[in-house]
Design an enzyme around this catalytic site. Structure first.
Site, short mmCIF file in Angstrom:
data_model
loop_
_atom_site.label_atom_id
_atom_site.label_comp_id
_atom_site.label_asym_id
_atom_site.label_seq_id
_atom_site.Cartn_x
_atom_site.Cartn_y
_atom_site.Cartn_z
N CYS A 120 0.83 -1.20 0.00
CA CYS A 120 0.00 0.00 0.00
C CYS A 120 0.88 1.26 0.00
O CYS A 120 0.63 2.20 -0.77
CB CYS A 120 -0.93 -0.01 1.21
N CYS A 121 1.90 1.27 0.84
CA CYS A 121 2.81 2.41 0.88
C CYS A 121 3.54 2.59 -0.46
O CYS A 121 3.76 3.72 -0.91
CB CYS A 121 3.85 2.22 2.00
N CYS A 204 -0.90 8.68 7.00
CA CYS A 204 -2.26 8.40 6.55
C CYS A 204 -3.18 8.19 7.77
O CYS A 204 -2.76 7.65 8.79
CB CYS A 204 -2.28 7.17 5.66
N CYS A 207 -3.46 4.73 9.48
CA CYS A 207 -2.18 4.18 9.93
C CYS A 207 -1.51 5.05 10.98
O CYS A 207 -0.33 4.85 11.31
CB CYS A 207 -1.24 3.99 8.75
N CYS A 232 8.03 3.54 5.35
CA CYS A 232 7.13 3.28 4.22
C CYS A 232 7.89 3.01 2.93
O CYS A 232 7.30 2.60 1.94
CB CYS A 232 6.19 4.47 4.02
#
Length: 240
Positions: A120-121, A204, A207, A232
């Site tokens: 995702c990162c 985010c 997170c 990340c």
């Protein structure tokens, strides 16, 4: 222009005990306009915005909008934009890549495993960063050594081997949290109001959480993971 690793190592030693403004002036004099501040509009980044505005008002700044940021982050972006009368280059993730990832793994895949979180990162942050850095000879960050165990070895000036060997400038690498906030108060620098709610590091929304008394400054980032995995992929540092 490109600098060799030897030249950069010598510069790192030369500027290690210099004030951030001296590091920034050297960086702008050397690389502008092919240098930009990478900003998530953290307290550290906003300090650098203020410093840069006093050195060269035509400095460049970019940010990565992952699509999962807090509203408070968007609010401070606009405050910075207005106060310093600057244009902010915004980079977004590739829509098709995000759609495919969410289709395959769900909206909140990052909670399922470190690998999924890094995926995702990578899609939301690392790939847009690559586009932002293309065409640049150097970039500036607000990284500090005291932020986490993964950042203790950063230098004020270094070669970024992960991004085409461009120069990476970390002017406040040796600053403490107290120095950052002292500068913000003395210079009336806008900051994210989430800091007033117990947040110490803001990324985010899903997170990031506020930290508890006595917790590490990065405890609120990917709190379900161990400290050594809490990066990340934007900042890669190799231990020597």
């Amino acid at each position: 222009m490109k600098l060799s690793k030897k030249e950069v190592d010598e510069l790192a030693e030369k500027f290690e005990n210099k004030e951030p403004q001296e590091v920034l002036k050297w960086a702008l004099d050397t690389f502008h306009p092919k240098i930009s501040l990478a900003s998530s509009f953290s307290a550290e980044d906003n300090v650098l915005v203020d410093m840069l505005s006093k050195i060269n008002p035509k400095f460049r700044v970019f940010t990565l909008d992952t699509g999962r940021l807090n509203q408070e982050t968007y609010d401070v972006i606009d405050k910075i934009r207005t106060k310093y009368n600057i244009q902010i280059e915004v980079y977004y993730p590739n829509t098709e890549r995000v759609e495919k990832m969410v289709f395959q793994h769900g909206m909140n895949l990052f909670y399922d495993s470190v690998d999924y979180r890094r995926l995702c990162c990578r899609i939301r942050k690392v790939e847009p960063l690559m586009r932002a850095l293309s065409g640049l000879d150097a970039w500036i960050t607000g990284l500090r050594r005291a932020q986490s165990v993964t950042r203790t070895d950063i230098k004020k000036i270094e070669i970024d081997e992960a991004h085409g060997n461009i120069v990476k400038v970390n002017p406040i690498a040796d600053w403490s949290k107290e120095q950052v906030w002292d500068y913000i108060k003395k210079n009336d620098v806008p900051y994210n109001v989430l800091y007033d709610k117990g947040y110490a590091s803001i990324g985010c929304e899903p997170c990031t959480r506020a930290i508890k008394a006595g917790e590490d400054i990065r405890a609120g980032r990917w709190w379900w993971e161990s400290p050594e995995t809490k990066e990340c992929g934007l900042h890669v540092h190799k231990k020597k």
